[in-house]
Design an enzyme around this catalytic site. Structure first.
Site, PDB file in Angstrom:
ATOM      1  N   VAL A  11       0.832  -1.203   0.000  1.00 17.69           N
ATOM      2  CA  VAL A  11       0.000   0.000   0.000  1.00 17.69           C
ATOM      3  C   VAL A  11       0.865   1.251   0.000  1.00 17.69           C
ATOM      4  CG1 VAL A  11      -1.690   1.345   1.316  1.00 17.69           C
ATOM      5  CG2 VAL A  11      -1.955  -1.130   1.117  1.00 17.69           C
ATOM      6  N   LEU A 151      -7.528  -0.797  -2.685  1.00 18.21           N
ATOM      7  CA  LEU A 151      -6.738  -1.179  -3.851  1.00 18.21           C
ATOM      8  C   LEU A 151      -6.882  -2.662  -4.159  1.00 18.21           C
ATOM      9  CD1 LEU A 151      -3.405   0.695  -3.047  1.00 18.21           C
ATOM     10  CD2 LEU A 151      -5.498   1.583  -4.095  1.00 18.21           C
ATOM     11  N   GLU A 153      -4.790  -5.685  -5.770  1.00 17.01           N
ATOM     12  CA  GLU A 153      -3.464  -6.041  -6.237  1.00 17.01           C
ATOM     13  C   GLU A 153      -3.544  -6.406  -7.716  1.00 17.01           C
ATOM     14  OE1 GLU A 153      -0.731  -8.319  -3.972  1.00 17.01           O
ATOM     15  OE2 GLU A 153      -1.823  -7.992  -2.090  1.00 17.01           O
ATOM     16  N   LYS A 205     -14.261  -0.090   5.297  1.00 15.94           N
ATOM     17  CA  LYS A 205     -13.262  -0.979   4.724  1.00 15.94           C
ATOM     18  C   LYS A 205     -13.548  -2.439   5.053  1.00 15.94           C
ATOM     19  CE  LYS A 205      -9.323  -2.542   3.088  1.00 15.94           C
ATOM     20  NZ  LYS A 205      -9.025  -2.622   1.661  1.00 15.94           N
ATOM     21  N   GLY A 254     -14.054 -21.196  -7.771  1.00 16.17           N
ATOM     22  CA  GLY A 254     -12.705 -21.725  -7.930  1.00 16.17           C
ATOM     23  C   GLY A 254     -12.058 -22.080  -6.609  1.00 16.17           C
ATOM     24  N   GLY A 258      -7.479 -15.549  -1.074  1.00 14.40           N
ATOM     25  CA  GLY A 258      -6.303 -15.608  -0.210  1.00 14.40           C
ATOM     26  C   GLY A 258      -5.722 -14.221  -0.121  1.00 14.40           C
ATOM     27  N   CYS A 261      -5.388  -9.641   2.660  1.00 20.47           N
ATOM     28  CA  CYS A 261      -6.530  -8.829   3.110  1.00 20.47           C
ATOM     29  C   CYS A 261      -7.725  -9.662   3.572  1.00 20.47           C
ATOM     30  CB  CYS A 261      -6.947  -7.866   2.005  1.00 20.47           C
ATOM     31  SG  CYS A 261      -5.716  -6.611   1.628  1.00 20.47           S
ATOM     32  N   ARG A 331       1.269 -14.286   0.119  1.00 24.35           N
ATOM     33  CA  ARG A 331       0.720 -14.374   1.467  1.00 24.35           C
ATOM     34  C   ARG A 331      -0.632 -15.090   1.441  1.00 24.35           C
ATOM     35  NH1 ARG A 331       1.340  -8.125   3.093  1.00 24.35           N
ATOM     36  NH2 ARG A 331       0.847  -7.969   0.860  1.00 24.35           N
TER      37      ARG A 331
END
Length: 450
Positions: A11, A151, A153, A205, A254, A258, A261, A331
């Site tokens: 971030v 955001l 990724e 959030k 699927g 992961g 977040c 992660r």
């Protein structure tokens, strides 16, 4: 304006570069001396499309520089964005706020009057109020606000420069005015600007992440039912997603979510609600989490069945290590979790990923890694498609069939043309779709729209 950004991870480095890009002078701060040295050379610590070029330009033009000193940050600027991590506590589901606390406690003695600390980290509701009380003892003429990030990724630079909304939690008109000025180019371009109290901003959030995680787990629950009755979850998602009240986004069946977040955020939200005495209100998040984790076990079970019921002595090729395409972030990667579980059951596992191999290797050194898809698939008894990189859609199944020992594949991300793989002689399975011998499992529904 002069602004410091404290924490130069995913971030922070994106936020710092983008603030510089819209005209501010920015100082990025981190305690990691090696990272700061690399950033000073305009070398990004993460893979993120568009970041390398932006970072290099901002450093070259002198609008962005870096330091390891909070005291220097306080001398440099009166606005300080806090972008450090809030991981899950090692002993429980709650958020670990030690890094946020350390930043506030560390910079407070150096702050000049009229300074504003702006949190961007995802935190439990009530964090801003708690930190404001701590700050008042050492910097009574400064304030804390919260400005959560949203955001994705793989799209972080775009999402920062062109946000869908700006959310700020403030306790004074001057704090709101300063944040409006910082984001003036976005606000002038029509980006909605929501000003509210800090508790609401903190909740926006975690509520957003919880809702999106719930959507993913819901469609994966439907996938389990589809497999049981011979239905097709992709067609189901397409049809359900046409309802404007629901929408198709995040109805992606699927391997599940992961990353850094969703998993830790929904656990921390549930833990905080329990602390507040309203745990029953979000008790469903425990099931969301369990449904998501079950997808990984289901992938292992299906892969085991494809190799005859045991991984012992089998070669398994894995396509994907990152938790999602467009990122080198591993992660809580579902792909690596599946790969490691299969390796523990006796298989030799070779992993390919176009960007994440270097990050995966230290975490799972027992796995084998390669940057060559063909090398990963040599003599494989089964191929697992676990991260939906676009490169994998361009693989020739006919050409790869000559490399593997047995042409069998599990598409856990619904990113491949299953009909093409079957026509090349592969036995194909996909989570939430019919068994490999059912031709309709690879055939999209015929749709006619007016």
């Amino acid at each position: 304006m002069r602004i410091s950004v404290i924490g130069t991870g995913y971030v922070g480095v994106v936020h710092a570069a983008c603030l510089a890009n819209i005209g501010h002078e920015v100082l990025g701060v981190d305690i990691d001396e090696a990272r700061i040295a690399e950033l000073a050379r305009a070398r990004a610590p993460i893979f993120e499309p568009g970041l390398d070029g932006l970072l290099a330009r901002m450093v070259r033009e002198g609008r962005l520089r870096f330091s390891t000193s909070l005291a220097e940050a306080a001398r440099f600027a009166r606005t300080h964005f806090v972008c450090v991590g809030t991981p899950q506590q090692p002993t429980g589901p709650a958020a670990d706020l030690r890094y946020v606390d350390a930043v506030v406690d560390g910079i407070a003695p150096h702050l000049r009057p009229g300074s504003l600390i702006v949190g961007k980290s995802t935190v439990p509701v009530g964090t801003t109020a708690r930190l404001a009380e701590r700050l008042s003892a050492t910097a009574p003429q400064s304030e804390i606000a919260w400005n959560p990030e949203f955001l994705r990724e793989g799209f972080a630079v775009h999402d920062t420069m062109h946000p869908e909304r700006l959310v700020v939690g403030v306790t004074s008109p001057w704090a709101e005015a300063r944040l409006r000025e910082i984001y003036r180019p976005m606000v002038s371009a029509g980006v909605p600007f929501f000003s509210m109290n800090p508790s609401t901003a903190e909740l926006v959030k975690v509520a957003a992440n919880s809702f999106l995680a719930t959507k993913i787990s819901f469609i994966n629950a439907m996938a389990e039912i589809c497999e049981a009755v011979g239905a097709d979850v992709v067609t189901l998602a397409d049809a359900v997603g046409k309802d404007a009240r629901i929408g198709r986004q995040f109805l992606q069946p699927g391997l599940g979510f992961g990353g850094s977040c969703f998993p830790k955020d929904i656990r921390a939200f549930a833990a905080r609600a329990q602390e507040l005495g309203v745990g029953d209100a979000v008790a469903f998040l425990h099931q969301v989490d369990e449904t998501n984790l079950r997808q990984r076990r289901r992938a292992v079970d299906i892969a085991r069945g494809l190799v005859g019921g045991s991984f012992t002595g089998r070669n398994v090729a894995v396509l994907g290590a990152a938790f999602k395409p467009g990122s080198d972030d591993v992660r809580d990667s579902p792909a690596l979790d599946v790969a490691a579980t299969i390796q523990e059951e006796g298989a030799e596992v070779r992993v390919h990923d176009p960007e994440a191999v270097d990050n995966a290797r230290p975490l799972f050194p027992e796995l084998q890694y390669t940057l060559d898809v063909s090398k990963a698939c040599e003599d494989a008894d089964v191929l697992l498609h676990l991260t939906a990189w676009p490169e994998y859609r361009r693989i020739s199944p006919a050409g790869l069939a000559a490399t593997v020992r047995t042409p069998k594949i599990l598409d856990a991300r619904h990113g491949l043309d299953l009909a093409m793989w079957r026509s090349a002689g592969w036995t194909v399975r996909a989570l939430g779709r019919s068994a490999a011998d059912d031709p309709w499992s690879a055939t999209p529904a015929r749709t006619t729209e007016a």
